[in-house]
Every structure is written in structure tokens, then in C-alpha cells.
Design a protein around this motif. Sequence first.
Motif, mmCIF file in Angstrom:
data_model
loop_
_atom_site.group_PDB
_atom_site.id
_atom_site.type_symbol
_atom_site.label_atom_id
_atom_site.label_comp_id
_atom_site.label_asym_id
_atom_site.label_seq_id
_atom_site.Cartn_x
_atom_site.Cartn_y
_atom_site.Cartn_z
ATOM 1 N N ALA A 202 0.705 -1.090 -0.332
ATOM 2 C CA ALA A 202 -0.208 0.153 -0.090
ATOM 3 C C ALA A 202 0.644 1.123 -0.232
ATOM 4 O O ALA A 202 0.709 2.200 -0.581
ATOM 5 N N ILE A 203 1.886 1.315 0.385
ATOM 6 C CA ILE A 203 2.897 2.070 0.629
ATOM 7 C C ILE A 203 3.580 2.324 -0.648
ATOM 8 O O ILE A 203 3.577 3.980 -0.708
ATOM 9 N N PHE A 204 3.720 1.153 -1.091
ATOM 10 C CA PHE A 204 4.605 1.749 -2.533
ATOM 11 C C PHE A 204 4.044 1.709 -3.475
ATOM 12 O O PHE A 204 4.287 3.256 -4.021
ATOM 13 N N ALA A 205 2.147 1.005 -3.279
ATOM 14 C CA ALA A 205 1.499 2.139 -4.511
ATOM 15 C C ALA A 205 1.152 3.366 -4.364
ATOM 16 O O ALA A 205 1.060 3.918 -5.113
ATOM 17 N N GLN A 206 1.393 3.762 -3.077
ATOM 18 C CA GLN A 206 1.039 5.004 -3.073
ATOM 19 C C GLN A 206 1.975 6.011 -3.692
ATOM 20 O O GLN A 206 1.524 6.728 -4.433
ATOM 21 N N ALA A 207 3.656 5.850 -2.705
ATOM 22 C CA ALA A 207 4.132 6.705 -2.907
ATOM 23 C C ALA A 207 4.584 6.582 -4.873
ATOM 24 O O ALA A 207 5.030 7.214 -5.306
ATOM 25 N N ALA A 208 4.325 5.365 -5.265
ATOM 26 C CA ALA A 208 4.172 5.832 -6.545
ATOM 27 C C ALA A 208 3.800 6.865 -7.164
ATOM 28 O O ALA A 208 3.760 7.145 -8.837
ATOM 29 N N SER A 209 2.031 6.665 -7.044
ATOM 30 C CA SER A 209 0.990 7.237 -7.651
ATOM 31 C C SER A 209 1.529 8.730 -7.519
ATOM 32 O O SER A 209 1.269 8.997 -8.703
ATOM 33 N N GLU A 210 1.764 8.789 -6.494
ATOM 34 C CA GLU A 210 1.687 10.373 -6.150
ATOM 35 C C GLU A 210 3.104 11.144 -6.910
ATOM 36 O O GLU A 210 3.164 12.014 -6.699
ATOM 37 N N ALA A 211 4.253 9.948 -7.015
ATOM 38 C CA ALA A 211 5.445 10.488 -7.888
ATOM 39 C C ALA A 211 5.469 11.152 -9.149
ATOM 40 O O ALA A 211 6.307 10.876 -9.971
ATOM 41 N N GLY A 212 4.005 10.233 -9.883
ATOM 42 C CA GLY A 212 4.368 9.867 -11.745
ATOM 43 C C GLY A 212 4.980 8.501 -12.480
ATOM 44 O O GLY A 212 5.079 8.722 -13.633
ATOM 45 N N VAL A 213 5.526 7.357 -10.750
ATOM 46 C CA VAL A 213 6.050 6.959 -11.723
ATOM 47 C C VAL A 213 5.220 5.739 -12.729
ATOM 48 O O VAL A 213 3.508 5.450 -12.651
ATOM 49 N N ASP A 214 5.232 5.354 -14.378
ATOM 50 C CA ASP A 214 4.894 4.876 -14.891
ATOM 51 C C ASP A 214 4.706 3.598 -14.861
ATOM 52 O O ASP A 214 3.462 2.965 -15.301
ATOM 53 N N ALA A 215 5.338 2.952 -13.862
ATOM 54 C CA ALA A 215 5.677 1.463 -14.320
ATOM 55 C C ALA A 215 5.869 0.367 -12.762
ATOM 56 O O ALA A 215 7.386 1.127 -12.190
ATOM 57 N N VAL A 216 4.903 -0.577 -12.272
ATOM 58 C CA VAL A 216 6.223 -1.365 -11.451
ATOM 59 C C VAL A 216 5.979 -2.464 -11.961
ATOM 60 O O VAL A 216 4.982 -3.311 -12.496
ATOM 61 N N VAL A 217 7.144 -3.295 -11.649
ATOM 62 C CA VAL A 217 7.294 -4.986 -11.497
ATOM 63 C C VAL A 217 7.685 -5.349 -9.973
ATOM 64 O O VAL A 217 8.410 -4.486 -9.570
ATOM 65 N N ASN A 218 6.182 -6.469 -10.033
ATOM 66 C CA ASN A 218 6.016 -6.445 -8.521
ATOM 67 C C ASN A 218 6.488 -8.242 -8.450
ATOM 68 O O ASN A 218 6.243 -9.265 -8.808
ATOM 69 N N MET A 219 7.553 -8.731 -7.825
ATOM 70 C CA MET A 219 7.572 -9.523 -7.319
ATOM 71 C C MET A 219 6.565 -10.470 -6.530
ATOM 72 O O MET A 219 6.697 -10.573 -5.339
ATOM 73 N N SER A 220 5.974 -11.350 -6.870
ATOM 74 C CA SER A 220 5.111 -12.033 -6.426
ATOM 75 C C SER A 220 5.870 -13.918 -6.077
ATOM 76 O O SER A 220 7.205 -14.058 -6.333
ATOM 77 N N GLN A 221 4.866 -14.338 -6.281
ATOM 78 C CA GLN A 221 5.510 -16.442 -6.038
ATOM 79 C C GLN A 221 4.804 -16.998 -6.604
ATOM 80 O O GLN A 221 3.214 -16.794 -6.472
#
Length: 301
Positions: free
Chosen positions: A84-103
Motif C-alpha cells: 500500500a505504501i509503495f503503490a501510493q508513493a508511486a502514484s504520487e510520484a507519477g511513476v509509469d510502471a511497477v514490476v512486482n515480485m510475487s511467487q
Amino acid sequence: MTYLITGATGKTGERAVRTLRVRGHRVRAFVHSRDERSEALENLGAEIVTGDLLDFHAVSSAMAGVTAAYFCYPILPGLLDATAIFAQAASEAGVDAVVNMSQISARRNAKSHAAQNHWLSERIFDRSAFKTTHLRPTFFAEWLTWQWSRDEQGGVFRLPFAGGRHAPIAAADQARVIATILTNPAPHDRQVYPLRGPVELDHHGIAAEVADALDIPVRYESIDLPTFEELLAIQGRVPYAIQHLVNVAQDYREGIFAGADNLVEVITGTPAKTVGEFVAANRGEFDGTGQQIAWEKLRAR
């Protein structure tokens, strides 16, 4: 463009930093603290920032000016808060993409708390406006060096996987996937990629591949889940990780980890390493004790 790599001194993060730097990209490496590992990344030209993924202000600061980011959280409590922290921070910063390490075991009805939380983490990222890609790797090839022993008969894997099968995948191959998607995220938006090696094997087959590469006898001994749980505790694993590993061992027995594919080659243009190729390239890693000390303590009880 600047790419943010979290878990930057970990198996996939460190290699993703190296891959991006070799390709000439600007990289910001997010680490818990400065040490010789972060210094090595700084020597490659990476910008080092320190912080905790559960610290919103630290993550927001690290996200400033970032084009795309790699999110990797350890098998510890706090994944959903960190997401939640990462998604909110990325949204506020205008980040274009996130690659998420799941399993690969991530699913709604997973008995492992960590696996279920990874599935929930994916859904949180999917609700964000930025592009997102979820990577679901099977067991890393590096696992072979962690759960490895030697005795008078040679090398031995004592694991609770019965006759299950999987295709181990090296962290370096995953890092190439991560770097490729970060630098060209549009074709991979909202995709869920299972990452596997090119050859599916049971652990007898894996032992044979390791034996050929190391030129020593290697065998596989299947153990039960309670014994595996004891070994993990002796190794000092936290209860959250033990609950996860015991339950995914059962998943493994039931075929959740099975399969092989060429997805790494499709995405990056270069095939993933086989078990034999991985071992040959990392022979020194098999000089260590792996689970040997824990096994000897267990036998002494």
C-alpha cells in the motif's frame, strides 16, 4: 530515466541493478543500510538510498523522479502494508510502471500466509493507475545451495518434496526479465508471468544434474514435513517464514510448482539456465554447509 530497485542487495535486486547499469541506465538502489554490498553497487554507478519499505516517507523520497520501479519484499510480516505504501508513493510520484515480485504459490486460497498475501498484494497493485506486471517464480536455483549438505557419501538434498517436480530458475535470469520489463513496460501491463527454468525435474533428477556438474555423488532423500519444520527452526527461520515454507512444500507435492517454459527467452531474447549450467557457473556456492549444521543438530537431539 531513473529506475528504482528495492531489495537491491538481494538475489534478484542486486542482479537487476547490475543488468540495468550494464545497459547504461540510471539506477537508484533502495537498501536497508549501507554495507559492502551496497558499496559494490555504488561502485557500479548506482545511486544508493537507505530506508525501510514500511516507512512511507522514506519510500516517497526514494520514488521522486523515478520512471519505473521494482518491488521486492522478503518473506516477513508487513507485505500488505509495504504494498500500500509503495503503490501510493508511486502514484504520487507519477511513476509509469511497477514490476512486482510475487511467487508461483500466490493464490486466493493459499494456506501459506505469505503466499496469500502475495496474491492480495497483486490485487492492490492492479487497482493502481500505473502499469504493473507480476512475476511468479518457482523455487530459485539458488535454493539448491541453501538446502544442501555433504556427508561421507557425497552431496545430499534432504527435502520434503516427495516426488514433486519443478524447473529451477536462476536469480540472474529473473533479473534480466525485471530489467527488460522496467525499460519497456507497456507490452507487459497487467500480466502475471510464472517464471520457470527450461527443464522440469524431480529432486532425483536435480541431484543427478548437480552430480554431473560437480563430479561428485549427489542424492536426494525425501523427509517428512515435521522434520523439515524442525530443520527450519534450527536454521533460525522466523515463524512466519516457517509457516510459509512448510505449506508451500505441501503445494509442491501437489504440483503447484510443476512445469517448465521458455518465457524468459521470449521476454529477454536469451534462454534461462538449466540446473547443470547454474551449478557449473556457481560451483563455489556448493562448497558451503547449507543445511548440514542444522541436520547434524537435529540428529543429535
